[in-house]
Design an enzyme around this catalytic site. Structure first.
Site, PDB file in Angstrom:
ATOM      1  N   LEU A 175       0.824  -1.209   0.000  1.00  0.00           N
ATOM      2  CA  LEU A 175       0.000   0.000   0.000  1.00  0.00           C
ATOM      3  C   LEU A 175       0.855   1.255   0.000  1.00  0.00           C
ATOM      4  O   LEU A 175       0.553   2.222  -0.701  1.00  0.00           O
ATOM      5  CB  LEU A 175      -0.920   0.005   1.236  1.00  0.00           C
ATOM      6  CG  LEU A 175      -2.125  -0.936   1.234  1.00  0.00           C
ATOM      7  CD1 LEU A 175      -1.754  -2.395   1.219  1.00  0.00           C
ATOM      8  CD2 LEU A 175      -3.016  -0.629   2.425  1.00  0.00           C
ATOM      9  N   GLY A 176       1.882   1.229   0.837  1.00  0.00           N
ATOM     10  CA  GLY A 176       2.729   2.402   0.957  1.00  0.00           C
ATOM     11  C   GLY A 176       3.954   2.079   1.766  1.00  0.00           C
ATOM     12  O   GLY A 176       4.033   1.014   2.383  1.00  0.00           O
TER      13      GLY A 176
ATOM     14  N   THR B   1      -3.931   4.931   4.649  1.00  0.00           N
ATOM     15  CA  THR B   1      -2.555   4.569   4.323  1.00  0.00           C
ATOM     16  C   THR B   1      -1.685   5.824   4.434  1.00  0.00           C
ATOM     17  O   THR B   1      -0.582   5.772   4.995  1.00  0.00           O
ATOM     18  CB  THR B   1      -2.466   3.953   2.917  1.00  0.00           C
ATOM     19  OG1 THR B   1      -3.282   2.770   2.899  1.00  0.00           O
ATOM     20  CG2 THR B   1      -1.038   3.582   2.553  1.00  0.00           C
TER      21      THR B   1
ATOM     22  N   GLU C 238       1.433   6.115   6.963  1.00  0.00           N
ATOM     23  CA  GLU C 238       2.791   6.376   6.465  1.00  0.00           C
ATOM     24  C   GLU C 238       3.348   7.684   7.007  1.00  0.00           C
ATOM     25  O   GLU C 238       4.541   7.764   7.321  1.00  0.00           O
ATOM     26  CB  GLU C 238       2.814   6.386   4.930  1.00  0.00           C
ATOM     27  CG  GLU C 238       2.380   5.088   4.254  1.00  0.00           C
ATOM     28  CD  GLU C 238       3.072   3.842   4.744  1.00  0.00           C
ATOM     29  OE1 GLU C 238       4.201   3.942   5.252  1.00  0.00           O
ATOM     30  OE2 GLU C 238       2.470   2.757   4.644  1.00  0.00           O
TER      31      GLU C 238
ATOM     32  N   HIS D 297       4.747   7.018  10.325  1.00  0.00           N
ATOM     33  CA  HIS D 297       6.140   6.525  10.271  1.00  0.00           C
ATOM     34  C   HIS D 297       7.113   7.676  10.005  1.00  0.00           C
ATOM     35  O   HIS D 297       8.170   7.772  10.628  1.00  0.00           O
ATOM     36  CB  HIS D 297       6.309   5.495   9.145  1.00  0.00           C
ATOM     37  CG  HIS D 297       5.736   4.141   9.420  1.00  0.00           C
ATOM     38  ND1 HIS D 297       5.927   3.451  10.595  1.00  0.00           N
ATOM     39  CD2 HIS D 297       5.009   3.307   8.627  1.00  0.00           C
ATOM     40  CE1 HIS D 297       5.335   2.258  10.510  1.00  0.00           C
ATOM     41  NE2 HIS D 297       4.757   2.153   9.327  1.00  0.00           N
TER      42      HIS D 297
ATOM     43  N   HIS E 276       5.095   0.571  14.287  1.00  0.00           N
ATOM     44  CA  HIS E 276       3.861  -0.208  14.358  1.00  0.00           C
ATOM     45  C   HIS E 276       3.523  -0.451  15.820  1.00  0.00           C
ATOM     46  O   HIS E 276       4.400  -0.634  16.658  1.00  0.00           O
ATOM     47  CB  HIS E 276       4.014  -1.539  13.607  1.00  0.00           C
ATOM     48  CG  HIS E 276       4.126  -1.350  12.126  1.00  0.00           C
ATOM     49  ND1 HIS E 276       4.996  -2.054  11.334  1.00  0.00           N
ATOM     50  CD2 HIS E 276       3.438  -0.511  11.302  1.00  0.00           C
ATOM     51  CE1 HIS E 276       4.860  -1.656  10.071  1.00  0.00           C
ATOM     52  NE2 HIS E 276       3.919  -0.718  10.031  1.00  0.00           N
TER      53      HIS E 276
ATOM     54  N   VAL F 251       6.143   3.762  22.983  1.00  0.00           N
ATOM     55  CA  VAL F 251       5.010   4.611  23.366  1.00  0.00           C
ATOM     56  C   VAL F 251       4.302   3.898  24.516  1.00  0.00           C
ATOM     57  O   VAL F 251       3.892   2.740  24.368  1.00  0.00           O
ATOM     58  CB  VAL F 251       4.053   4.809  22.176  1.00  0.00           C
ATOM     59  CG1 VAL F 251       2.785   5.531  22.612  1.00  0.00           C
ATOM     60  CG2 VAL F 251       4.741   5.582  21.048  1.00  0.00           C
TER      61      VAL F 251
ATOM     62  N   THR G 212       0.160   2.906  24.325  1.00  0.00           N
ATOM     63  CA  THR G 212      -0.349   1.919  23.359  1.00  0.00           C
ATOM     64  C   THR G 212      -0.112   0.545  23.967  1.00  0.00           C
ATOM     65  O   THR G 212       1.029   0.201  24.283  1.00  0.00           O
ATOM     66  CB  THR G 212       0.395   2.025  22.016  1.00  0.00           C
ATOM     67  OG1 THR G 212       1.804   1.934  22.249  1.00  0.00           O
ATOM     68  CG2 THR G 212       0.070   3.318  21.305  1.00  0.00           C
TER      69      THR G 212
ATOM     70  N   ASP H 103      -9.030   0.631   6.572  1.00  0.00           N
ATOM     71  CA  ASP H 103      -9.147   2.078   6.765  1.00  0.00           C
ATOM     72  C   ASP H 103     -10.339   2.460   7.643  1.00  0.00           C
ATOM     73  O   ASP H 103     -10.248   3.351   8.482  1.00  0.00           O
ATOM     74  CB  ASP H 103      -9.285   2.786   5.405  1.00  0.00           C
ATOM     75  CG  ASP H 103      -7.940   2.949   4.699  1.00  0.00           C
ATOM     76  OD1 ASP H 103      -6.954   2.294   5.100  1.00  0.00           O
ATOM     77  OD2 ASP H 103      -7.897   3.742   3.738  1.00  0.00           O
TER      78      ASP H 103
END
Ligand code: ARG
Ligand code: ZN
Ligand code: CA
Length: 239
Positions: free
Chosen positions: A113-114, A150, A154, A157, A163, A176, A179, A212
């Protein structure tokens, strides 16, 4: 207090057919999704489960389209070796990477996707790459990746987010604290709660791998990690 940090965005459309030569409207739709998701004005923000509602953040980053370039090419798939970022390889050279985000929109191929470059990498390849069928939320975008997430993932990132499962086992950190740990990516649209380690996964986080329509939050901890880049000495301080 930095306040809202605005990032100029150059979008480089590299196409081998009309489907890939996406419209200005499709480009603008991606910019709008980025603005909504990074300011927590996304219409699905209210779906965050009560358990995580207190962690959901307005990241206070905004995006302004600075320019669109369009380049015709005979190449039908580009892979992930950054050729699209170099005119010598038939792509388009990066524009002002210290002060702007560059997004190349071209068919990556291989079902990808990216992909993004983390902060601190070479300036010539700084930015993100997204295939046209997963870019924005209109035009040639294809379900279930047709809501512009997406791009949100991205750019996460690009702003140093990992992730959410840390790309490893339960104790592998994403650096983090708010999370929850997980040992795997989640796909599709999981029902809450989905637990893979000791507690429910935050499957609705933009840095998971869900559809999404099933991702709609960053956390306060992710916000802090992103925004530390903009402080003096940070890898994206010029932004
Ligand atoms: N696989 C890509 C990456 O790791 C993007 C995943 C985007 N997910 C989505 N639901 N749009 O960078
Ligand atoms: Zn990713
Ligand atoms: Ca964590």
């Amino acid at each position: 207090n930095l306040g809202v940090v605005n990032i100029p965005v150059y979008v480089h459309v590299i196409y081998s057919n009309n489907q890939e030569n996406i419209s200005d409207a499709q480009v603008n739709s991606q910019i709008q999704v980025l603005n909504e998701d990074f300011r927590k004005t996304n219409s699905d923000a209210g779906q965050v489960p009560t358990q995580f509602a207190g962690a959901a953040a307005d990241s206070e980053v905004s995006f302004t389209l600075a320019g669109i370039t369009r380049t015709a090419s005979t190449r039908t798939s580009w892979g992930t070796n950054n050729a699209m970022k170099s005119s010598a390889n038939g792509g388009v050279d990066v524009v002002d990477p210290a002060n702007a985000l560059n997004i190349w929109v071209c068919n990556i191929g291989g079902g990808i996707l990216g992909y993004a470059q983390f902060p601190g990498g070479p300036a010539a390849t700084d930015g993100v790459v997204i295939s046209p069928q997963y870019f924005g939320n209109t035009g040639t975008a294809v379900a279930p990746f047709n809501e512009g997430r997406t791009g949100t993932h991205e750019v996460g990132h690009y702003l140093n987010l990992r992730h959410i499962w840390g790309d490893g086992r339960c104790r592998q950190d994403d650096f983090v604290s708010d999370t929850p740990s997980s040992d795997r990516a989640n796909y599709g649209c999981p029902t809450y709660p989905t637990s893979n380690c000791r507690s429910a996964d935050m499957t609705m986080n933009y840095m998971d791998y869900t559809n999404d329509a099933c991702m709609y939050m960053f956390t306060n901890g992710q916000k802090a990690r992103m925004r530390s880049l903009f402080t003096p000495g940070g890898a994206r301080a010029a932004l």
